[in-house]
Structure formats: C-alpha cells, structure tokens
Design a protein around this motif. Structure first.
Motif, PDB file in Angstrom:
ATOM      1  N   ASN A  19       2.764   7.511  11.675  1.00 31.34           N
ATOM      2  CA  ASN A  19       2.905   6.681  10.783  1.00 31.34           C
ATOM      3  C   ASN A  19       3.915   6.664   9.742  1.00 31.34           C
ATOM      4  OD1 ASN A  19       0.301   6.413  11.996  1.00 31.34           O
ATOM      5  ND2 ASN A  19      -0.633   7.587  10.595  1.00 31.34           N
ATOM      6  N   LEU A  20       4.462   7.795   9.177  1.00 26.98           N
ATOM      7  CA  LEU A  20       5.508   8.045   8.330  1.00 26.98           C
ATOM      8  C   LEU A  20       6.640   7.507   9.087  1.00 26.98           C
ATOM      9  CD1 LEU A  20       4.773  11.824   7.412  1.00 26.98           C
ATOM     10  CD2 LEU A  20       4.815   9.765   5.998  1.00 26.98           C
ATOM     11  N   ILE A  21       7.006   7.528  10.379  1.00 26.64           N
ATOM     12  CA  ILE A  21       8.142   6.918  10.693  1.00 26.64           C
ATOM     13  C   ILE A  21       8.017   5.536  10.671  1.00 26.64           C
ATOM     14  CG2 ILE A  21       9.437   6.672  13.086  1.00 26.64           C
ATOM     15  CD1 ILE A  21       8.652   9.437  13.873  1.00 26.64           C
ATOM     16  N   ALA A  22       7.017   4.783  11.050  1.00 23.20           N
ATOM     17  CA  ALA A  22       6.768   3.646  10.974  1.00 23.20           C
ATOM     18  C   ALA A  22       6.938   3.090   9.606  1.00 23.20           C
ATOM     19  CB  ALA A  22       5.281   3.334  11.615  1.00 23.20           C
ATOM     20  N   ALA A  23       6.434   3.842   8.545  1.00 21.59           N
ATOM     21  CA  ALA A  23       6.639   3.222   7.317  1.00 21.59           C
ATOM     22  C   ALA A  23       8.169   3.151   6.973  1.00 21.59           C
ATOM     23  CB  ALA A  23       5.820   4.183   6.606  1.00 21.59           C
ATOM     24  N   ALA A  24       8.814   4.257   7.297  1.00 19.38           N
ATOM     25  CA  ALA A  24      10.443   4.447   6.812  1.00 19.38           C
ATOM     26  C   ALA A  24      11.203   3.219   7.675  1.00 19.38           C
ATOM     27  CB  ALA A  24      10.822   5.877   7.403  1.00 19.38           C
ATOM     28  N   GLU A  25      10.737   2.810   8.834  1.00 18.25           N
ATOM     29  CA  GLU A  25      11.208   1.740   9.639  1.00 18.25           C
ATOM     30  C   GLU A  25      11.379   0.699   9.025  1.00 18.25           C
ATOM     31  OE1 GLU A  25      10.469   2.298  13.783  1.00 18.25           O
ATOM     32  OE2 GLU A  25      12.327   3.348  14.099  1.00 18.25           O
ATOM     33  N   GLU A  26      10.081   0.589   8.022  1.00 15.01           N
ATOM     34  CA  GLU A  26      10.028  -0.842   7.191  1.00 15.01           C
ATOM     35  C   GLU A  26      11.150  -0.918   6.276  1.00 15.01           C
ATOM     36  OE1 GLU A  26       5.890  -1.025   5.989  1.00 15.01           O
ATOM     37  OE2 GLU A  26       5.210  -1.090   8.163  1.00 15.01           O
ATOM     38  N   GLY A  27      11.875   0.020   5.966  1.00 13.26           N
ATOM     39  CA  GLY A  27      13.197  -0.087   5.221  1.00 13.26           C
ATOM     40  C   GLY A  27      12.722   0.876   3.952  1.00 13.26           C
ATOM     41  N   ASN A  28      12.010   1.782   4.148  1.00 15.33           N
ATOM     42  CA  ASN A  28      11.853   2.811   2.940  1.00 15.33           C
ATOM     43  C   ASN A  28      12.629   3.800   2.768  1.00 15.33           C
ATOM     44  OD1 ASN A  28       9.661   1.365   1.380  1.00 15.33           O
ATOM     45  ND2 ASN A  28       8.767   1.610   3.159  1.00 15.33           N
ATOM     46  N   ASP A  29      13.177   4.350   1.939  1.00 16.95           N
ATOM     47  CA  ASP A  29      14.041   5.654   1.788  1.00 16.95           C
ATOM     48  C   ASP A  29      13.084   6.783   1.788  1.00 16.95           C
ATOM     49  OD1 ASP A  29      16.511   4.113   1.748  1.00 16.95           O
ATOM     50  OD2 ASP A  29      16.140   3.716  -0.450  1.00 16.95           O
ATOM     51  N   VAL A  30      12.098   6.591   0.716  1.00 18.16           N
ATOM     52  CA  VAL A  30      11.118   7.824   0.779  1.00 18.16           C
ATOM     53  C   VAL A  30       9.688   7.150   1.087  1.00 18.16           C
ATOM     54  CG1 VAL A  30      10.211   9.424  -0.786  1.00 18.16           C
ATOM     55  CG2 VAL A  30      12.593   8.855  -1.054  1.00 18.16           C
ATOM     56  N   VAL A  31       9.006   8.081   1.843  1.00 26.33           N
ATOM     57  CA  VAL A  31       7.560   7.702   2.176  1.00 26.33           C
ATOM     58  C   VAL A  31       6.954   8.685   1.657  1.00 26.33           C
ATOM     59  CG1 VAL A  31       5.999   6.982   3.957  1.00 26.33           C
ATOM     60  CG2 VAL A  31       8.266   6.374   4.385  1.00 26.33           C
ATOM     61  N   GLY A  32       6.057   8.431   0.487  1.00 31.09           N
ATOM     62  CA  GLY A  32       5.094   9.407   0.082  1.00 31.09           C
ATOM     63  C   GLY A  32       3.649   9.134   0.799  1.00 31.09           C
ATOM     64  N   THR A  33       2.674  10.194   0.368  1.00 31.73           N
ATOM     65  CA  THR A  33       1.488  10.098   1.043  1.00 31.73           C
ATOM     66  C   THR A  33       0.684  10.142   0.019  1.00 31.73           C
ATOM     67  OG1 THR A  33       1.864  12.357   1.503  1.00 31.73           O
ATOM     68  CG2 THR A  33       2.214  10.876   3.367  1.00 31.73           C
ATOM     69  N   ILE A  34      -0.712   9.771   0.357  1.00 27.60           N
ATOM     70  CA  ILE A  34      -1.918  10.059  -0.788  1.00 27.60           C
ATOM     71  C   ILE A  34      -2.789  10.663   0.070  1.00 27.60           C
ATOM     72  CG2 ILE A  34      -3.399   8.677  -2.343  1.00 27.60           C
ATOM     73  CD1 ILE A  34      -1.725   6.257  -2.139  1.00 27.60           C
ATOM     74  N   ARG A  35      -3.410  11.782  -0.489  1.00 32.26           N
ATOM     75  CA  ARG A  35      -4.335  12.438   0.377  1.00 32.26           C
ATOM     76  C   ARG A  35      -5.534  11.911  -0.039  1.00 32.26           C
ATOM     77  NH1 ARG A  35      -2.066  18.106  -2.103  1.00 32.26           N
ATOM     78  NH2 ARG A  35      -1.405  16.632  -3.848  1.00 32.26           N
ATOM     79  N   GLN A  36      -6.198  11.254   1.048  1.00 31.17           N
ATOM     80  CA  GLN A  36      -7.362  11.078   1.154  1.00 31.17           C
ATOM     81  C   GLN A  36      -8.809  12.062   1.071  1.00 31.17           C
ATOM     82  OE1 GLN A  36      -8.227   7.476   1.531  1.00 31.17           O
ATOM     83  NE2 GLN A  36      -5.979   7.720   0.704  1.00 31.17           N
ATOM     84  N   ASN A  37      -9.609  11.869   0.388  1.00 29.42           N
ATOM     85  CA  ASN A  37     -10.756  12.927   0.106  1.00 29.42           C
ATOM     86  C   ASN A  37     -10.125  14.275   0.045  1.00 29.42           C
ATOM     87  OD1 ASN A  37     -10.601  13.467   2.731  1.00 29.42           O
ATOM     88  ND2 ASN A  37     -12.213  11.882   3.354  1.00 29.42           N
ATOM     89  N   ARG A  38      -9.615  14.653  -1.002  1.00 25.07           N
ATOM     90  CA  ARG A  38      -8.666  15.782  -1.105  1.00 25.07           C
ATOM     91  C   ARG A  38      -9.512  17.031  -1.027  1.00 25.07           C
ATOM     92  NH1 ARG A  38      -4.182  16.971  -5.962  1.00 25.07           N
ATOM     93  NH2 ARG A  38      -3.999  19.127  -4.870  1.00 25.07           N
ATOM     94  N   LYS A  39      -9.103  17.878  -0.418  1.00 27.93           N
ATOM     95  CA  LYS A  39      -9.893  19.341  -0.168  1.00 27.93           C
ATOM     96  C   LYS A  39      -9.345  20.335  -0.806  1.00 27.93           C
ATOM     97  CE  LYS A  39     -13.173  17.693   2.828  1.00 27.93           C
ATOM     98  NZ  LYS A  39     -12.430  16.705   3.632  1.00 27.93           N
ATOM     99  N   ASP A  40      -9.221  20.366  -2.420  1.00 26.27           N
ATOM    100  CA  ASP A  40      -8.792  21.249  -3.148  1.00 26.27           C
ATOM    101  C   ASP A  40      -9.872  21.330  -4.254  1.00 26.27           C
ATOM    102  OD1 ASP A  40      -6.630  22.386  -1.970  1.00 26.27           O
ATOM    103  OD2 ASP A  40      -5.208  20.676  -2.481  1.00 26.27           O
ATOM    104  N   THR A  41      -9.762  22.720  -4.643  1.00 26.92           N
ATOM    105  CA  THR A  41     -10.551  22.919  -5.904  1.00 26.92           C
ATOM    106  C   THR A  41     -10.221  22.098  -7.266  1.00 26.92           C
ATOM    107  OG1 THR A  41      -9.012  24.107  -6.898  1.00 26.92           O
ATOM    108  CG2 THR A  41     -10.514  25.270  -5.527  1.00 26.92           C
ATOM    109  N   PHE A  42     -11.387  21.876  -7.920  1.00 26.94           N
ATOM    110  CA  PHE A  42     -11.101  21.037  -9.307  1.00 26.94           C
ATOM    111  C   PHE A  42      -9.819  21.238  -9.836  1.00 26.94           C
ATOM    112  CE2 PHE A  42     -11.904  20.326 -13.547  1.00 26.94           C
ATOM    113  CZ  PHE A  42     -12.188  18.913 -13.633  1.00 26.94           C
TER     114      PHE A  42
END
Ligand code: UDP
Ligand code: MG
Length: 322
Positions: A112-135
């Motif tokens: 998915n990251l590769i696909a997003a980069a191929e759309e012409g993005n220099d940096v592909v960030g991510t958003i963690r869905q239902n993040r499993k870390d402490t408050f």
C-alpha cells in the motif's frame, strides 16, 4: 525531464534493539510481503547495539538471502533515529520504507505504501487505526504532532508512526543534515513536496516491552523540538519583552496616579511599587539578553558538534563474505 513515478527497487530499513523475540517473524513476514511486490528489493536491518541474539538472527537471514537481506551492525546503542540514519546510508533503492521491528505495524502494509508513493508522493505517512498504545503515549503523541506541524508547516496527523515511505532523494537530503539530534519523520517532511497519509493497522507489541522509557521519550521530544526550531529560546525573549512591557506600564501608572490623584503615599507603600516597576523592566531586559545569547549559542551548538552521527562496525550480507 520529469521523473517517472515508477518504483523499481524498494529498500526497507528496520532498526533493531533487543528484539530477538519477534525478529524471526518480522523477517519472514517482511520478506513474504516484499516477494509479493514483484520488484527488486533489499531489506536492511540495523542492529542498534543489541545485547541479545538479534545480530545473530539478522546475520543468519543475510546468509540465507545474500544481496537481499542486509545486516548492518552498529557498535553500540545510538537510539532509533540514528540507527535508521545508519540504515539510510546503505540504501540503494528508489523508495525507502522504514518499519519498526516489533510488528506493531504489519509489514503487509508495504504494498500500500508503494502504491501511494507511485501516485507521485515524496513522503507517504501513515495513520494508525485504533492505536494500541497507552493513554499516556497517545497524549504525548498529540502534543508532538502539534509541534511538528508548526515546525514543518506540513500537516500530518500522525508523526509518531514509523511505518513510512520516503523517495530516495528525500533520504539523500536527510543524510546531508549534519545535526546530531534528529526526528526522521519531521526531517523527511521538511524536504518533501508532495506528501500523503494512508491508514494502517496497528497492533500490540508482539513480544517484549517498549524500548522507550519515560526518560528516553522526554529526550525524544526535546530532540524533535531542538532539531527543528529555536522556538524555546525565543520564548524567553518574548517573555522578557512581556515583563519589561508590564514594568513600563506599571511605572506609567504610578507616575500618573501620583500626579493626577495625589492621595498621599497610602497607596504607593513607600516606593515598593516603584521598585517593582523598575525591577520588572530590568528583569525583562535581562531575559531578552539571555534569549539573544541563547539564539547565538543555539547556532554555535549546531555548527560545532561535527561528530560522526554513528559508526558502522560491520556491514553484512552484501554477498562478499564467506
Ligand atoms: N529501537 C532502536 N534503538 C533504541 C530503541 C528502539 O533501534 O534505542 C527500535 C526498536 O527495536 C523498534 C523501534 O526502534 O524497532 C521502535 O521501538 P519501540 O517499539 O520500543 O518503540 P514504541 O513502539 O514504544 O514507540
Ligand atoms: Mg513499538
């Protein structure tokens, strides 16, 4: 000439610090994901001075797939971001993906990251869905994101997630930064033209504990702050300006009051308030002075510390050793 967006060669960089518990699974799953991408790839693991068996596991994987799995052994623990920088110095691909070793971000997201980069993005960030870390960790991240957004002017929602992709030229630019304290996602964004963020899954840490103690985390926040801005030093200047201004207002008020409503000395408390006003002004001026000196010191500090950022003891897996 316009550069093509096609990505032919993918490099994955993973910092590893005492991760023997999940390293084998990481290697298997990452290689499986990369095999499925039908592109040339290299999988670079950087051992950040682990005290456990991690380096051995990495080398074993390199032995099995020379040229594809690269083990890069640092002589001691330099911290996650320096380890990633060390990995960056070894990359040869068009797209560089960073990943944590603890499997909190599944390697299966790589396509998915590769696909997003191929759309012409220099940096592909991510958003963690239902993040499993402490408050606490999530709260700290919120603050960090806000600061980073201000510093870089690039609005990204999740700077903390290390599952990211950078085009090669971004990585080259980052390598030319000689500052010691880096926070890679922020640094990367400061060189990017087009960025995007995609949602990714987030899991609990597979094995072991977070390698970040509270102290290390606080340190990281300072790195982030100082690597991008001299804002804290300026705050002192502003505060000084404010204090001096208050002192000035107070003195004006005292003078006006004295001459317009001459109600004796009952209010002035024998000059105490006058003293306050003078003190405010001088304290303010001192703060401004310290702030100014701080500005210069900040610059000197950045220029003077020309130490090497890391020292690679060994690079293993290029296929040259027996
Ligand atoms: N890491 C590292 N050096 C360190 C601390 C961590 O290379 O000094 C690596 C660690 O092996 C992992 C990644 O950085 O691959 C993120 O660490 P961790 O999962 O402990 O951090 P958290 O997920 O709690 O932010
Ligand atoms: Mg983690």
């Amino acid at each position: 000439m316009k550069k093509s967006n096609k990505i032919e060669f993918v490099s994955v960089v993973v910092p590893v610090y005492n991760e023997e518990g999940c390293l084998q699974e990481l290697i298997d799953r990452t290689l499986a994901a990369l095999d499925g991408c039908n592109r040339r790839f290299e999988f670079i693991m950087v051992d950040d001075g682990s005290r456990d068996n991690s380096a051995e596991i990495m080398k074993e994987a390199s032995r099995k797939r020379p040229g594809e799995v690269i083990s890069c052994i640092l002589n001691r623990n330099y911290g996650q971001h320096s380890a990633i920088m060390a990995g960056f110095s070894q990359v040869r691909g068009d797209l560089v993906i960073t990943l944590d070793a603890d499997l909190q971000n599944p390697p299966e997201e790589i396509p998915n990251l590769i696909a997003a980069a191929e759309e012409g993005n220099d940096v592909v960030g991510t958003i963690r869905q239902n993040r499993k870390d402490t408050f606490f960790r999530r709260f700290a991240s919120k603050i960090v994101n806000k600061v980073a957004q201000k510093a870089t002017g690039v609005k990204m929602r999740d700077y903390g997630c290390m599952l990211r992709a950078y085009r090669r030229h971004i990585v080259d630019a980052m390598l030319q930064c000689n500052e010691r304290s880096t926070f890679i996602p922020v640094l990367g964004n400061s060189f990017a033209r087009n960025t995007c963020e995609i949602p990714v899954r987030h899991n609990e840490r597979a094995v072991g504990d977070s390698k970040y103690s509270l102290w290390k985390l606080i340190n990281l926040q300072f790195n982030l702050l100082t690597c991008m801005t001299t804002m804290p030093l300026r705050i002192l200047t502003y505060f000084g300006l404010f204090a001096a201004f208050c002192g000035y207002l107070l003195s004006v008020y005292i003078v006006v009051r004295r001459f317009l409503w001459d109600d004796g000395d009952s209010w002035g408390q024998g000059g105490v308030f006058t003293l306050f006003a003078v003190m405010f002004i001088f304290t303010g001026i001192q703060m401004i002075g310290i702030g100014m000196i701080g500005e210069y010191i900040g610059r000197i500090y950045n220029d003077v510390r020309a130490r090497p950022r890391y020292f690679i003891e060994e690079v293993f897996g290029r296929g040259e050793e027996k």
